[in-house]
Structures are given as C-alpha cells and as structure tokens.
Design an enzyme around this catalytic site. Structure first.
Site, PDB file in Angstrom:
ATOM      1  CE1 TYR A  30       5.875  14.847  -3.515  1.00  0.00           C
ATOM      2  CE2 TYR A  30       7.525  13.180  -4.018  1.00  0.00           C
ATOM      3  CZ  TYR A  30       6.243  13.524  -3.652  1.00  0.00           C
ATOM      4  OH  TYR A  30       5.336  12.531  -3.422  1.00  0.00           O
TER       5      TYR A  30
ATOM      6  CB  CYS B 208       6.137  13.724 -24.806  1.00  0.00           C
ATOM      7  SG  CYS B 208       6.873  12.566 -25.969  1.00  0.00           S
ATOM      8  CD  GLU B 209       3.995  15.803 -19.412  1.00  0.00           C
ATOM      9  OE1 GLU B 209       4.047  16.981 -18.986  1.00  0.00           O
ATOM     10  OE2 GLU B 209       2.945  15.242 -19.757  1.00  0.00           O
TER      11      GLU B 209
ATOM     12  N   GLY C 176       8.049   8.897   8.838  1.00  0.00           N
ATOM     13  CA  GLY C 176       8.546  10.227   8.515  1.00  0.00           C
ATOM     14  C   GLY C 176      10.024  10.448   8.719  1.00  0.00           C
TER      15      GLY C 176
ATOM     16  NE  ARG D 215      10.826  10.892  -3.153  1.00  0.00           N
ATOM     17  CZ  ARG D 215      11.663  11.784  -2.718  1.00  0.00           C
ATOM     18  NH1 ARG D 215      12.861  11.885  -3.251  1.00  0.00           N
ATOM     19  NH2 ARG D 215      11.352  12.583  -1.731  1.00  0.00           N
TER      20      ARG D 215
ATOM     21  CD  GLU E 229       1.651   4.427  10.596  1.00  0.00           C
ATOM     22  OE1 GLU E 229       0.737   3.609  10.716  1.00  0.00           O
ATOM     23  OE2 GLU E 229       1.524   5.542  10.070  1.00  0.00           O
ATOM     24  N   PRO E 230       7.579   3.527   9.736  1.00  0.00           N
ATOM     25  CG  PRO E 230       9.669   2.690  10.325  1.00  0.00           C
ATOM     26  CD  PRO E 230       8.230   2.664  10.720  1.00  0.00           C
TER      27      PRO E 230
ATOM     28  CE1 TYR F 110       6.020   6.763   0.117  1.00  0.00           C
ATOM     29  CE2 TYR F 110       8.146   7.477   0.951  1.00  0.00           C
ATOM     30  CZ  TYR F 110       6.854   7.048   1.179  1.00  0.00           C
ATOM     31  OH  TYR F 110       6.395   6.913   2.459  1.00  0.00           O
TER      32      TYR F 110
HETATM   33  N1  LLP Z   1       2.338   6.436   7.811  1.00  0.00           N
HETATM   34  C1  LLP Z   1       1.458   7.118   7.073  1.00  0.00           C
HETATM   35  C2  LLP Z   1       0.078   7.229   7.540  1.00  0.00           C
HETATM   36  C3  LLP Z   1       1.866   7.727   5.877  1.00  0.00           C
HETATM   37  O1  LLP Z   1       0.979   8.414   5.163  1.00  0.00           O
HETATM   38  C4  LLP Z   1       3.207   7.608   5.459  1.00  0.00           C
HETATM   39  C5  LLP Z   1       3.662   8.228   4.222  1.00  0.00           C
HETATM   40  C6  LLP Z   1       4.088   6.848   6.247  1.00  0.00           C
HETATM   41  C7  LLP Z   1       3.617   6.279   7.421  1.00  0.00           C
HETATM   42  C8  LLP Z   1       5.511   6.613   5.878  1.00  0.00           C
HETATM   43  O2  LLP Z   1       6.249   7.783   5.811  1.00  0.00           O
HETATM   44  P1  LLP Z   1       7.836   7.712   5.632  1.00  0.00           P
HETATM   45  O3  LLP Z   1       8.427   7.029   6.820  1.00  0.00           O
HETATM   46  O4  LLP Z   1       8.126   6.951   4.390  1.00  0.00           O
HETATM   47  O5  LLP Z   1       8.261   9.125   5.517  1.00  0.00           O
HETATM   48  N2  LLP Z   1       5.800  10.259  -2.109  1.00  0.00           N
HETATM   49  C9  LLP Z   1       6.485  11.082  -1.137  1.00  0.00           C
HETATM   50  C10 LLP Z   1       6.245  10.618   0.275  1.00  0.00           C
HETATM   51  C11 LLP Z   1       4.787  10.525   0.644  1.00  0.00           C
HETATM   52  C12 LLP Z   1       4.586   9.965   2.027  1.00  0.00           C
HETATM   53  C13 LLP Z   1       3.177   9.564   2.244  1.00  0.00           C
HETATM   54  N3  LLP Z   1       2.920   9.006   3.509  1.00  0.00           N
HETATM   55  C14 LLP Z   1       7.957  11.121  -1.485  1.00  0.00           C
HETATM   56  O6  LLP Z   1       8.364  10.512  -2.469  1.00  0.00           O
HETATM   57  O7  LLP Z   1       8.726  11.825  -0.820  1.00  0.00           O
END
Ligand code: LLP
Length: 423
Positions: A315, A352-353, A238, A311, A272-273, A381
């Site tokens: 979003y 086409c959107e 996150g 994205r 878990e980044p 992503y």
């Molecule tokens: N751990 C778990 C259980 C997760 O579901 C996620 C992301 C992560 C770790 C890694 O999160 P990060 O460090 O990358 O923030 N598609 C969206 C992001 C969806 C994230 C889903 N889970 C975007 O493009 O912003």
C-alpha cells in the site's frame, strides 16, 4: 497512544528494553505491548458507553493466541472471516455467542461448522450466500442468524485497496437489493437479525460513518415497516490510527458523531475494530545487516522484509522507523528535511524484489551494521499478512506485560518450511 517510549536513548516496550528482547529472542521479532491493546479496548468501551456496544475484535488484524486471550478477558468477542479464524477464536476461549462471521466466499464446510458452533450471526455478503446458508441450515436442522452486510456506496476516503463500501467493491449487498430481499423474505431456516456495515479501513474522518449509518437507518425503518424486528446494527471497524502523528480522530471524536445517531434506535450495537486496538500495540524489530552506497542512494539492508511486514510494499504505507538505541530523539526533529543529523536512507529487506522496502528516501539517524531498527505501528496486519516467500521463516512474536515478556510464537524453523511437504 502506546506504551513504547525512549528511556536513556533506548526503546522500551512498557518496562522492558527492546534491545534485551532482541538479544534473547533474535531478530526479526514482533513485539506487542499488551497494555497498549487493552487500553485501546477500554477507550472504545468508554467513548461508546452510552450505546453499550459489543466489540468484536477483527482477528485478521492480529490473531496471536495469547494476545487474543488478553482482549477476550475484557469482554470482547471476535469478528472472523474464515474457518481458521473461527477455530482460533474458540481455541482462545471466545464464547460462540460473541462471534460474527463475515467474508464474501464462505465455504459450505465453514458455514456448517459455524452453524453447529452456534455463532451470534453470519454477516451475509450476497443473496447467493444467504440462499446457501438457508439450505445448509435446513439440511442440518440447525437454524442460523444472519445480518445483511450492506454496501452503502460511501467513500471512506482511504487507500483504494482497503475501501470496501463502494459499489465497485466486492463487499456487501447493494441497499436496493437488500430492501427487495426483505420485502420478499422467504427463508425458513435463517432468521434476519439486522444489518452489518464495514466500509473500509484506516478511516480518519467521521463523515463516512455518519453517511453510512444514516443510509442504514432509513433501511432499518423500511425493514421494521415490513415487520422485520431489526435487533442489531454492526457498524464494522475501520477506525484509523496515527502512523505519522496526528492524522486519526480520537474515539471521543468518533463517538460524538456516531452515538447520537444510534442512541435511541432500539438497536444492539456491534463494532469490529482491528487496527485501532492492535495497530500501535506492536513493533517489528530488525537488524541492519549491511549498508550500501549506490548512486545517490544509501541502502540499509535489514534481516526483515516484505515477507514479515508487507504494508509498505503493498500500500506504500508509511511506518515510522527509528533506531532502537539513538541519541537523537524522534520528537526533537522539527523538520526532517532540514535536520543535519539525519541521513537520506532506503530501508530495505532481504527479499529478491525491488518492491521489498520499509521506507524509501526517508531521513533517519545514521545507521551502521549491527544496529537494531524498530518499525512502528506494526501490530495490525503485520504478522497476519506475513509469508515465507524466498523461504524466509516467519519471525517470532513476543508479548510484553509490564516488566515481563514472553515469546508467544516461536520463530519458524527451516524444518517448518517443509513440514507439510510430501517427500
Ligand atoms: N470488519 C471487516 C468485515 C473487515 O473486513 C475488516 C478489515 C475489519 C472489520 C477491521 O478493520 P480495521 O478496524 O482493522 O480497519 N491489510 C490492510 C487492511 C485490510 C482490512 C480488511 N478488513 C492494511 O494493512 O491496511
């Protein structure tokens, strides 16, 4: 931080001119800087050295095989959320005892494979899933390890689609329910090894981490009082990155808050980044095919679109966009609204959107037909969320390492589009 920079008005990825790659590999193309990604891993390792975490790279952010091998070489493990990601992790050489498996709807087949593989642990998202893993482990005679993924009901202060730690979200187990399960632990084939948190993505504040960890420490005390030897705490991912400029916290800033909370707790720490490691390590390069003035709008119509990077459409995410070759330096712009060298532009794709755009009403340098544009911070992503809607084959992926570059995934072909169809 990244190793993309302009030299003599042209964009370089590490030591390679981006326009050279685009010329040879074609467009659209994802270009990754290996050094940026590995440097980010090193920054987490350094900042959190006092608690010596195992970093399990969240593969959903970018699961490219070759890039993954470069991260694994730094000792990281993998956070997987499907049998497909587990397959990829093992294929890239990840040791099973560095793999954690989250996800709310794990199938029996996925659970069976993960048990037989001997992964480090499942991050269990519901009691029903816990019962199912216990049942399958019993049938196989292969015991499993589980962490309970908690839903601490904390607001990560991010986009609502990427908020995961509030009770209205489908993720994790209500802390009261988790406490009750531990009070009455009757599972014979799985051992409880700890807790997992992941409260959201693109989190740019430290407070949500402090809140969710503090809540979890209370539950850890409760569990230990009930004779559960809590061994692990997985803090999740996150960590936010800079899409605009300076909106994210630095790793030392996160560590300053997180390390004191976890230092003397007798816990093995996991992170878990995903985005923090690869987000700014990738760009999407696209060619401007046509320019159209329509009403008050100037559209730059590109060969990449929402199918390649969704994205912005999904979003309303901001990604910096700048020409690959430009006499105007992005950093020289004090106020884009006032700078006469910039032109109000919609950067759109071929799909086409009407939602197929990378930027709307954005002031960027004047773009002409044939110019190359770089969409920055597309390493997380980006490709993993791509599709072939409108039968647009997926782009190629290129990995740059110093002055070397290689295509690490071929551009899809029209044949690929129908390969699995039964004709
Ligand atoms: N751990 C778990 C259980 C997760 O579901 C996620 C992301 C992560 C770790 C890694 O999160 P990060 O460090 O990358 O923030 N598609 C969206 C992001 C969806 C994230 C889903 N889970 C975007 O493009 O912003």
């Amino acid at each position: 931080m990244d190793f993309f920079s302009y030299r003599d008005h042209t964009l370089m990825c590490e030591e390679v001119p981006v326009r050279e790659i685009a010329k040879q590999a074609g467009t659209p193309v994802y270009i990754y800087s290996a050094k940026t990604a590995t440097e980010h891993v090193a920054r987490i390792q350094e900042a959190f050295a006092p608690i010596d975490p195992l970093i399990c790279f969240s593969m959903k952010a970018n699961s490219n095989h070759t890039l993954l091998t470069r991260l694994l070489a730094q000792g990281v493990g993998c956070d997987v959320v499907s049998g497909g990601e587990l397959f990829r992790a093992l294929k890239a050489g990840c040791s099973p005892d560095k793999i954690v498996f989250a996800g709310v709807s794990k199938t029996d087949g996925e659970i069976e494979t993960a048990l037989k593989t001997g992964i480090l642990m499942f991050n269990v998202e519901s009691i029903a899933e816990l019962e199912n893993i216990d049942k399958i482990a019993g049938e196989l005679g292969t015991p499993g390890r589980v962490a309970l993924r908690l839903n601490p009901d904390v607001d990560p202060e991010t986009h609502r689609y990427i908020t995961t730690g509030k009770l209205e979200n489908k993720f994790g187990i209500d802390m009261k329910v988790a406490a009750a399960v531990l009070d009455d632990w009757h599972f014979k084939n799985v051992s409880f090894v700890g807790f997992h948190l992941h409260i959201g993505s693109q989190i740019t504040q430290t407070k949500p981490y402090a809140e969710s960890i503090t809540k979890t420490l209370a539950l850890i005390e409760h569990a230990r009082n009930k004779n559960h030897p809590v061994e692990y705490l997985n803090v999740g991912g996150g960590f936010g990155i800079n899409y605009f400029g300076n909106e994210a916290r630095t790793m030392p800033e996160y560590a300053e808050v997180i390390v004191p909370l976890l230092k003397d707790q007798g816990l093995k720490i996991l992170f878990e980044p995903g985005r923090f490691i690869v987000g700014n390590a990738g760009i999407l390069v696209t060619e401007a095919l046509y320019i159209k003035e329509s009403g008050a709008k100037r559209f730059v119509m590109c060969d990449a679109g929402m199918t390649d990077l969704m994205r912005p459409s999904l979003y309303q995410a901001y990604h910096k966009i700048w020409p690959v070759t430009s006499p105007i330096e992005f950093d020289s712009i004090a106020d884009p609204e006032q700078d006469p060298r910039l032109v109000l532009t919609d950067v759109v794709g071929p799909i086409c959107e009407s939602g197929d755009f990378f930027a709307q009403d954005r002031r960027i340098p004047l773009v002409s037909r044939g110019d190359l544009l770089s969409v920055f911070s597309a390493g997380a992503y980006g490709f993993t969320m791509s599709s072939t809607y409108n039968s647009h084959p997926r782009p190629a992926e290129v990995l740059v390492e110093g002055s070397e570059w290689n295509v690490v995934r071929n551009r899809e072909t029209y044949e690929d589009l129908i390969r699995d169809e039964v004709i």
